[in-house]
Write a protein that holds these residues in place. Sequence first.
Motif, PDB file in Angstrom:
ATOM      1  N   THR A 127       0.815  -1.225   0.000  1.00 23.10           N
ATOM      2  CA  THR A 127       0.000   0.000   0.000  1.00 23.10           C
ATOM      3  C   THR A 127       0.853   1.282   0.000  1.00 23.10           C
ATOM      4  OG1 THR A 127      -0.188  -0.048   2.412  1.00 23.10           O
ATOM      5  CG2 THR A 127      -1.894  -1.174   1.187  1.00 23.10           C
ATOM      6  N   ALA A 128       1.807   1.361   0.929  1.00 25.50           N
ATOM      7  CA  ALA A 128       2.634   2.575   0.977  1.00 25.50           C
ATOM      8  C   ALA A 128       3.699   2.538  -0.115  1.00 25.50           C
ATOM      9  CB  ALA A 128       3.293   2.715   2.347  1.00 25.50           C
ATOM     10  N   GLY A 129       4.228   1.334  -0.406  1.00 21.65           N
ATOM     11  CA  GLY A 129       5.320   1.204  -1.367  1.00 21.65           C
ATOM     12  C   GLY A 129       4.834   1.087  -2.804  1.00 21.65           C
ATOM     13  N   TYR A 130       4.346  -0.092  -3.177  1.00 27.31           N
ATOM     14  CA  TYR A 130       3.904  -0.323  -4.557  1.00 27.31           C
ATOM     15  C   TYR A 130       2.893   0.737  -4.992  1.00 27.31           C
ATOM     16  CZ  TYR A 130       5.704  -5.170  -5.294  1.00 27.31           C
ATOM     17  OH  TYR A 130       6.465  -6.283  -5.498  1.00 27.31           O
ATOM     18  N   HIS A 131       1.899   0.994  -4.090  1.00 22.51           N
ATOM     19  CA  HIS A 131       0.782   1.842  -4.505  1.00 22.51           C
ATOM     20  C   HIS A 131       1.104   3.334  -4.443  1.00 22.51           C
ATOM     21  CE1 HIS A 131      -3.647   3.139  -4.042  1.00 22.51           C
ATOM     22  NE2 HIS A 131      -3.275   3.164  -5.304  1.00 22.51           N
ATOM     23  N   ARG A 132       1.332   3.841  -3.221  1.00 23.44           N
ATOM     24  CA  ARG A 132       1.415   5.308  -3.093  1.00 23.44           C
ATOM     25  C   ARG A 132       2.764   5.875  -3.520  1.00 23.44           C
ATOM     26  NH1 ARG A 132      -2.358   6.333   2.238  1.00 23.44           N
ATOM     27  NH2 ARG A 132      -3.637   4.465   1.937  1.00 23.44           N
ATOM     28  N   LEU A 133       3.844   5.091  -3.315  1.00 21.27           N
ATOM     29  CA  LEU A 133       5.152   5.611  -3.727  1.00 21.27           C
ATOM     30  C   LEU A 133       5.426   5.316  -5.204  1.00 21.27           C
ATOM     31  CD1 LEU A 133       7.937   6.878  -3.067  1.00 21.27           C
ATOM     32  CD2 LEU A 133       8.722   4.581  -2.476  1.00 21.27           C
ATOM     33  N   PHE A 134       5.438   4.036  -5.555  1.00 20.64           N
ATOM     34  CA  PHE A 134       5.864   3.671  -6.913  1.00 20.64           C
ATOM     35  C   PHE A 134       4.804   3.988  -7.981  1.00 20.64           C
ATOM     36  CE2 PHE A 134       8.372   0.253  -4.467  1.00 20.64           C
ATOM     37  CZ  PHE A 134       9.474   1.083  -4.339  1.00 20.64           C
ATOM     38  N   SER A 135       3.552   3.595  -7.747  1.00 22.27           N
ATOM     39  CA  SER A 135       2.529   3.819  -8.783  1.00 22.27           C
ATOM     40  C   SER A 135       2.202   5.294  -8.945  1.00 22.27           C
ATOM     41  CB  SER A 135       1.223   3.106  -8.428  1.00 22.27           C
ATOM     42  OG  SER A 135       1.319   1.754  -8.660  1.00 22.27           O
ATOM     43  N   HIS A 136       1.963   5.963  -7.811  1.00 21.85           N
ATOM     44  CA  HIS A 136       1.431   7.326  -7.911  1.00 21.85           C
ATOM     45  C   HIS A 136       2.450   8.420  -7.627  1.00 21.85           C
ATOM     46  CE1 HIS A 136      -2.641   6.027  -8.655  1.00 21.85           C
ATOM     47  NE2 HIS A 136      -2.581   5.196  -7.625  1.00 21.85           N
ATOM     48  N   ARG A 137       3.625   8.051  -7.161  1.00 21.83           N
ATOM     49  CA  ARG A 137       4.672   9.037  -6.877  1.00 21.83           C
ATOM     50  C   ARG A 137       4.144  10.184  -6.019  1.00 21.83           C
ATOM     51  NH1 ARG A 137       9.285   7.926  -8.254  1.00 21.83           N
ATOM     52  NH2 ARG A 137       9.694   6.330  -9.773  1.00 21.83           N
ATOM     53  N   THR A 138       3.421   9.847  -4.966  1.00 19.52           N
ATOM     54  CA  THR A 138       2.831  10.888  -4.114  1.00 19.52           C
ATOM     55  C   THR A 138       3.858  11.514  -3.176  1.00 19.52           C
ATOM     56  OG1 THR A 138       2.248   9.328  -2.362  1.00 19.52           O
ATOM     57  CG2 THR A 138       0.622   9.655  -4.084  1.00 19.52           C
ATOM     58  N   HIS A 139       5.049  10.894  -3.118  1.00 19.95           N
ATOM     59  CA  HIS A 139       6.142  11.433  -2.290  1.00 19.95           C
ATOM     60  C   HIS A 139       7.434  10.805  -2.789  1.00 19.95           C
ATOM     61  CE1 HIS A 139       4.864   7.636  -0.456  1.00 19.95           C
ATOM     62  NE2 HIS A 139       6.056   7.526   0.080  1.00 19.95           N
ATOM     63  N   LYS A 140       8.544  11.144  -2.136  1.00 18.85           N
ATOM     64  CA  LYS A 140       9.818  10.539  -2.510  1.00 18.85           C
ATOM     65  C   LYS A 140      10.321   9.732  -1.315  1.00 18.85           C
ATOM     66  CE  LYS A 140      11.290  13.872  -5.964  1.00 18.85           C
ATOM     67  NZ  LYS A 140      10.502  15.116  -5.734  1.00 18.85           N
ATOM     68  N   CYS A 197       2.631  -1.863 -10.933  1.00 15.72           N
ATOM     69  CA  CYS A 197       2.350  -0.446 -11.193  1.00 15.72           C
ATOM     70  C   CYS A 197       1.866  -0.226 -12.624  1.00 15.72           C
ATOM     71  CB  CYS A 197       3.585   0.413 -10.922  1.00 15.72           C
ATOM     72  SG  CYS A 197       4.093   0.351  -9.207  1.00 15.72           S
ATOM     73  N   SER A 198       2.389  -1.013 -13.554  1.00 16.43           N
ATOM     74  CA  SER A 198       1.922  -0.896 -14.932  1.00 16.43           C
ATOM     75  C   SER A 198       0.418  -1.180 -14.980  1.00 16.43           C
ATOM     76  CB  SER A 198       2.698  -1.887 -15.811  1.00 16.43           C
ATOM     77  OG  SER A 198       2.023  -2.119 -17.016  1.00 16.43           O
ATOM     78  N   ASP A 199      -0.008  -2.259 -14.323  1.00 15.60           N
ATOM     79  CA  ASP A 199      -1.442  -2.583 -14.265  1.00 15.60           C
ATOM     80  C   ASP A 199      -2.215  -1.484 -13.539  1.00 15.60           C
ATOM     81  OD1 ASP A 199      -1.249  -5.043 -15.528  1.00 15.60           O
ATOM     82  OD2 ASP A 199      -0.940  -6.162 -13.662  1.00 15.60           O
ATOM     83  N   HIS A 200      -1.632  -1.027 -12.434  1.00 14.44           N
ATOM     84  CA  HIS A 200      -2.374  -0.075 -11.607  1.00 14.44           C
ATOM     85  C   HIS A 200      -2.522   1.294 -12.282  1.00 14.44           C
ATOM     86  CE1 HIS A 200      -4.399   1.179  -8.037  1.00 14.44           C
ATOM     87  NE2 HIS A 200      -3.693   2.296  -8.046  1.00 14.44           N
ATOM     88  N   ARG A 201      -1.472   1.718 -12.954  1.00 12.93           N
ATOM     89  CA  ARG A 201      -1.576   3.008 -13.650  1.00 12.93           C
ATOM     90  C   ARG A 201      -2.612   2.919 -14.771  1.00 12.93           C
ATOM     91  NH1 ARG A 201       4.825   4.975 -13.853  1.00 12.93           N
ATOM     92  NH2 ARG A 201       4.977   5.422 -11.613  1.00 12.93           N
TER      93      ARG A 201
END
Length: 389
Positions: free
Chosen positions: A59-72, A97-101
């Motif tokens: 959730t924090a890694g794959y989703h919010r960091l890698f997929s959406h780049r919501t932070h660094k 992330c490819s699927d999620h984007r």
Amino acid sequence: MSEHIAYPSNINIVNTSFLIGMPILAVTSLIYYSLNYGIGWFEPLIFVAFYLASGLSITAGYHRLFSHRTHKAAWPLKLFYALFGAAAFQNSAIKWCSDHRRHHRKTDKEEDPYSVTKGFFWAHIGWVMVDEGEEIVENVADLQEDKILAWQDRNIFLIGFLTGIMLPAVVGFALIGGIHGFLGGLVYGGFVRVVVVHHATFLINSAAHTWGTQPYSTENTSRDSPLLSFLTFGEGYHNFHHTFQADYRNGHRWYHWDPSKWLIKSASWFGLTRDLHKIPPKVIESRRMKRAFDKKTEGSEVELQTQQKFADCMAQLRSGFNELIKRRKEYKAAKLSKKSETKDSWKAIKQGHKSRIKQCKINIASAKKEFKLLVQSMKLNADTKPVTA
Ligand SMILES: [Zn+2]
Ligand SMILES: [Zn+2]
């Protein structure tokens, strides 16, 4: 005459066997283990530890960091996510992330890999079980350039096996010793935990697109289901997330249950994360107000006077937030030059700033109240209107 039973010819054998085999393995091994060793303190502990590590890495890694780049994030945290994200057995971060984007770009459309319009089962798990033509990995060049993620992608199954299956067994062995500890870690930290993390994550694609409210947008099927957030580290606020995907939070209020947001925020105190992106409250609140108004007036003609009142509420809300930002900035600047003031005069200055800030909050609250009254009066009008055929 024999009936021809149609079944998909493009079943992905590896994924399907894993998704069916793992719950069977988890249940049978759990029964065997419980009969032989019972349950003590370390089984729940190892389950929770690996559930947190792998679940939050998704959730924090794959989703919010890698997929959406919501932070660094700093590399040690990225490495942690890569290691324990693999332990969740949901493919590599790059493919996930490819699927999620694509899911965000094409929500509910044919190209959405887990579109709920193809059914709850499809969105939940069916999409993983079949191959729909060539595997598409697109729109993730930024992630493919990342050395940690490229390495994880190349060795995903080995890393997953080591961190998701072997590591809990070894930790169990170290804590309790013998075959008891090894098996306890394997069953609770490995098999059972993988199944729970799997279905909790899958619920976001199925349940969070089926049940819940839509306070921000009806453009797609995404919904806010706060209850789901308890299982999924805060990912249940899915209507908010689809509307404001650049925000590192999914539950944007402080009291919203969102452990992923808390992890990202607290990691920033140690320099592990930075540039946390937040959508301004002004934008969020006016979106919510607009959506509530649209819902109320759906399909009916809105009187000019009501429209005007609504516009006034919106304007009051926006100016309240704008003013609040300005006042807070002023207070911050005053704090910096605090040293040049005497103790007493600073006390008075501080009081002044605080009361101005308080006034802004009162203005915002009163805009919300006005809006509430407006909506209520519209209901009354509708109720008292004579029914015409
Ligand atoms: Zn997302
Ligand atoms: Zn979604």
